[in-house]
Motif scaffolding. Structure first.
Motif, PDB file in Angstrom:
ATOM      1  N   VAL A 176       5.892   8.095  -3.848  1.00  0.00           N
ATOM      2  CA  VAL A 176       5.999   6.601  -3.143  1.00  0.00           C
ATOM      3  C   VAL A 176       7.101   5.660  -3.699  1.00  0.00           C
ATOM      4  N   TRP A 177       7.805   5.129  -2.678  1.00  0.00           N
ATOM      5  CA  TRP A 177       8.863   4.244  -3.076  1.00  0.00           C
ATOM      6  C   TRP A 177       8.794   2.958  -2.331  1.00  0.00           C
ATOM      7  N   TYR A 178       9.689   2.085  -2.848  1.00  0.00           N
ATOM      8  CA  TYR A 178       9.766   0.874  -2.202  1.00  0.00           C
ATOM      9  C   TYR A 178      11.203   0.329  -2.502  1.00  0.00           C
ATOM     10  N   ALA A 232      -1.964   1.427  -6.633  1.00  0.00           N
ATOM     11  CA  ALA A 232      -2.428   2.364  -7.615  1.00  0.00           C
ATOM     12  C   ALA A 232      -2.156   3.681  -7.002  1.00  0.00           C
ATOM     13  N   ILE A 233      -1.387   4.490  -7.916  1.00  0.00           N
ATOM     14  CA  ILE A 233      -0.973   5.774  -7.596  1.00  0.00           C
ATOM     15  C   ILE A 233      -2.378   6.832  -8.166  1.00  0.00           C
ATOM     16  N   ALA A 234      -3.043   7.066  -7.294  1.00  0.00           N
ATOM     17  CA  ALA A 234      -4.454   7.663  -7.827  1.00  0.00           C
ATOM     18  C   ALA A 234      -4.197   9.106  -8.661  1.00  0.00           C
ATOM     19  N   SER A 235      -3.265   9.727  -7.980  1.00  0.00           N
ATOM     20  CA  SER A 235      -3.007  11.191  -8.744  1.00  0.00           C
ATOM     21  C   SER A 235      -1.594  11.575  -8.512  1.00  0.00           C
ATOM     22  N   ASP A 236      -1.249  12.682  -9.242  1.00  0.00           N
ATOM     23  CA  ASP A 236       0.189  13.027  -8.923  1.00  0.00           C
ATOM     24  C   ASP A 236       0.500  13.574  -7.509  1.00  0.00           C
ATOM     25  N   THR A 271       0.785  -1.150  -0.023  1.00  0.00           N
ATOM     26  CA  THR A 271       0.065  -0.067   0.149  1.00  0.00           C
ATOM     27  C   THR A 271       1.000   1.441  -0.121  1.00  0.00           C
ATOM     28  N   THR A 272       0.313   2.258  -0.335  1.00  0.00           N
ATOM     29  CA  THR A 272       1.071   3.595  -0.200  1.00  0.00           C
ATOM     30  C   THR A 272       1.539   3.901   1.105  1.00  0.00           C
TER      31      THR A 272
END
Length: 136
Positions: free
Chosen positions: A41-43, A32-36, A7-8
């Motif tokens: 977000v990173w892993y 999911a990255i809903a918007s800019d 998750t984010t």
């Protein structure tokens, strides 16, 4: 963290990838990255047990069934000091760590575009194998 769907809220997590020794195909789905507004977000993924000769691990975009999400990949392979690059192309939504990926392989993915055309920047460091992106 060991995960198959992240998750984010787990941004910045170190995610361990362990080979099974039994030929398992593991899939990890990015959120999911809903918007800019969520860009950045990173892993970090680290192989802590080498993948077996028939193990694989796939990291995929959440919208992998569509044709608009994808990865932009920069890779370094230490054994031959080779540098690789795969430019973003819509639909290159699966990043694969192939069988026999060694311990210490590192992949960092960062969200760089959100919304319906997600883009992830992937930086990979490994030895003796080639990490690749492709369409699902």
């Amino acid at each position: 963290l060991d995960a198959t769907a992240i998750t984010t809220s787990q941004s910045g997590a170190l995610i361990r990838i362990a080979g099974s020794g039994t030929g398992v195909a593991q899939t990890i789905t990015l959120p999911a990255i809903a918007s800019d507004a969520e860009v950045g977000v990173w892993y970090e993924f680290i192989v802590t047990t080498a993948l077996h000769g028939s193990d694989t691990c796939k990291i995929r975009c959440s919208g992998h069934a569509g044709a608009t999400d994808g990865f932009h990949l920069f890779m370094h392979t230490a054994d031959d000091n080779a540098l690789g690059h795969t430019a973003f192309s819509a639909g290159t939504d699966i990043l694969t760590l192939p069988n026999s990926t060694p311990i210490g392989t590192r992949v960092v993915v960062t969200s760089i575009v959100g919304g319906s055309n997600e883009q992830w920047l992937a930086r990979a460091e490994t030895n003796t194998v080639d990490i690749a992106v492709a369409s699902s």
